[in-house]
Design a protein around this motif. Structure first.
Motif, PDB file in Angstrom:
ATOM      1  N   GLU A  30      65.574  -5.768 -29.277  1.00 16.35           N
ATOM      2  CA  GLU A  30      64.584  -6.228 -30.250  1.00 16.35           C
ATOM      3  C   GLU A  30      63.171  -5.926 -29.767  1.00 16.35           C
ATOM      4  OE1 GLU A  30      65.800 -10.284 -30.695  1.00 16.35           O
ATOM      5  OE2 GLU A  30      67.014  -9.818 -32.466  1.00 16.35           O
ATOM      6  N   SER A  98      60.179  -1.750 -40.068  1.00 19.88           N
ATOM      7  CA  SER A  98      59.895  -3.179 -39.919  1.00 19.88           C
ATOM      8  C   SER A  98      60.721  -4.006 -40.885  1.00 19.88           C
ATOM      9  CB  SER A  98      58.402  -3.443 -40.153  1.00 19.88           C
ATOM     10  OG  SER A  98      57.639  -2.778 -39.170  1.00 19.88           O
ATOM     11  N   THR A  99      60.964  -3.477 -42.078  1.00 24.52           N
ATOM     12  CA  THR A  99      61.799  -4.180 -43.057  1.00 24.52           C
ATOM     13  C   THR A  99      63.248  -4.220 -42.601  1.00 24.52           C
ATOM     14  OG1 THR A  99      60.333  -3.493 -44.849  1.00 24.52           O
ATOM     15  CG2 THR A  99      62.559  -4.186 -45.466  1.00 24.52           C
ATOM     16  N   ILE A 100      63.752  -3.095 -42.098  1.00 25.67           N
ATOM     17  CA  ILE A 100      65.150  -3.027 -41.651  1.00 25.67           C
ATOM     18  C   ILE A 100      65.376  -3.946 -40.462  1.00 25.67           C
ATOM     19  CG2 ILE A 100      66.890  -1.529 -40.584  1.00 25.67           C
ATOM     20  CD1 ILE A 100      65.740   0.745 -42.351  1.00 25.67           C
ATOM     21  N   TYR A 101      64.468  -3.919 -39.493  1.00 25.85           N
ATOM     22  CA  TYR A 101      64.617  -4.720 -38.279  1.00 25.85           C
ATOM     23  C   TYR A 101      63.746  -5.972 -38.352  1.00 25.85           C
ATOM     24  CZ  TYR A 101      66.941  -0.668 -36.300  1.00 25.85           C
ATOM     25  OH  TYR A 101      67.805   0.362 -36.060  1.00 25.85           O
ATOM     26  N   SER A 102      63.926  -6.764 -39.405  1.00 24.49           N
ATOM     27  CA  SER A 102      63.062  -7.920 -39.631  1.00 24.49           C
ATOM     28  C   SER A 102      63.492  -9.166 -38.855  1.00 24.49           C
ATOM     29  CB  SER A 102      62.998  -8.234 -41.120  1.00 24.49           C
ATOM     30  OG  SER A 102      64.289  -8.513 -41.614  1.00 24.49           O
ATOM     31  N   ARG A 104      66.783 -11.045 -35.981  1.00 23.91           N
ATOM     32  CA  ARG A 104      67.963 -10.909 -35.121  1.00 23.91           C
ATOM     33  C   ARG A 104      69.208 -10.552 -35.916  1.00 23.91           C
ATOM     34  NH1 ARG A 104      69.457 -13.375 -29.613  1.00 23.91           N
ATOM     35  NH2 ARG A 104      67.332 -12.703 -29.363  1.00 23.91           N
ATOM     36  N   THR A 105      69.382 -11.166 -37.080  1.00 17.84           N
ATOM     37  CA  THR A 105      70.562 -10.901 -37.896  1.00 17.84           C
ATOM     38  C   THR A 105      70.607  -9.438 -38.324  1.00 17.84           C
ATOM     39  OG1 THR A 105      70.532 -13.164 -38.719  1.00 17.84           O
ATOM     40  CG2 THR A 105      71.817 -11.573 -39.980  1.00 17.84           C
ATOM     41  N   SER A 106      69.474  -8.891 -38.739  1.00 15.60           N
ATOM     42  CA  SER A 106      69.470  -7.491 -39.174  1.00 15.60           C
ATOM     43  C   SER A 106      69.746  -6.554 -38.013  1.00 15.60           C
ATOM     44  CB  SER A 106      68.146  -7.140 -39.855  1.00 15.60           C
ATOM     45  OG  SER A 106      67.060  -7.322 -38.979  1.00 15.60           O
ATOM     46  N   THR A 107      69.294  -6.892 -36.815  1.00 16.38           N
ATOM     47  CA  THR A 107      69.585  -6.064 -35.642  1.00 16.38           C
ATOM     48  C   THR A 107      71.079  -6.079 -35.339  1.00 16.38           C
ATOM     49  OG1 THR A 107      67.395  -6.570 -34.764  1.00 16.38           O
ATOM     50  CG2 THR A 107      68.983  -5.642 -33.233  1.00 16.38           C
ATOM     51  N   VAL A 109      73.473  -6.615 -37.553  1.00 17.72           N
ATOM     52  CA  VAL A 109      74.119  -5.866 -38.638  1.00 17.72           C
ATOM     53  C   VAL A 109      73.993  -4.363 -38.387  1.00 17.72           C
ATOM     54  CG1 VAL A 109      74.002  -5.325 -41.106  1.00 17.72           C
ATOM     55  CG2 VAL A 109      73.892  -7.691 -40.353  1.00 17.72           C
ATOM     56  N   VAL A 110      72.808  -3.909 -37.998  1.00 17.96           N
ATOM     57  CA  VAL A 110      72.612  -2.481 -37.698  1.00 17.96           C
ATOM     58  C   VAL A 110      73.521  -2.064 -36.541  1.00 17.96           C
ATOM     59  CG1 VAL A 110      70.966  -0.779 -36.802  1.00 17.96           C
ATOM     60  CG2 VAL A 110      70.279  -2.329 -38.635  1.00 17.96           C
TER      61      VAL A 110
END
Length: 130
Positions: A30, A98-102, A104-107, A109-110
């Motif tokens: 992150e 910034s939108t994609i990695y907004s 902890r949850t999105s990180t 998921v990626v």
């Protein structure tokens, strides 16, 4: 060796390693992502490398057959387009990143998507042929 198999064997394990790294070291990744989403030489170099890798894949493997191999072609085009955006329109690319990695949850998921894609490509690249 078939180019599709070669690229699957190259990309698959790389994606799996990146995904495991992201999941095991979530806080560190992150921080790296946040650092990488600032304008500067690191952002430019990531765009340049993405563009070069994407163009290499597209030039070696521009196959639009509706089977698993199209994933490699799509990845090549996404890398090419992403590299161009980071070089030519960095503010838009930073906004999208910034939108994609907004959070902890999105990180996570990626990382899971990357790992699944890597496992699938590894399976296709290394599975035993009859």
């Amino acid at each position: 060796m078939d180019r599709s198999l070669f690229l699957a064997r190259l990309l698959g394990p790389t994606f799996v390693a990146v995904a495991f790294g992201m999941l095991i070291n979530l806080g560190m990744y992150e921080s790296m992502i946040a650092e990488g989403l600032h304008p500067g030489v690191l952002f430019y170099l990531s765009g340049l490398l993405s563009l070069l890798a994407g163009l290499a894949i597209v030039n070696l493997h521009n196959r639009w057959q509706m089977d698993w191999r199209v994933i490699i072609t799509v990845l090549g085009w996404l890398m090419t387009i992403g590299g161009i955006f980071r070089i030519v329109l960095p503010q838009i690319a930073i906004g999208v990143g910034s939108t994609i990695y907004s959070g902890r949850t999105s990180t996570v998921v990626v990382a899971l998507i990357t790992g699944t894609l890597g496992a699938f490509l590894s399976f296709r690249g290394y599975m035993r042929r009859a």
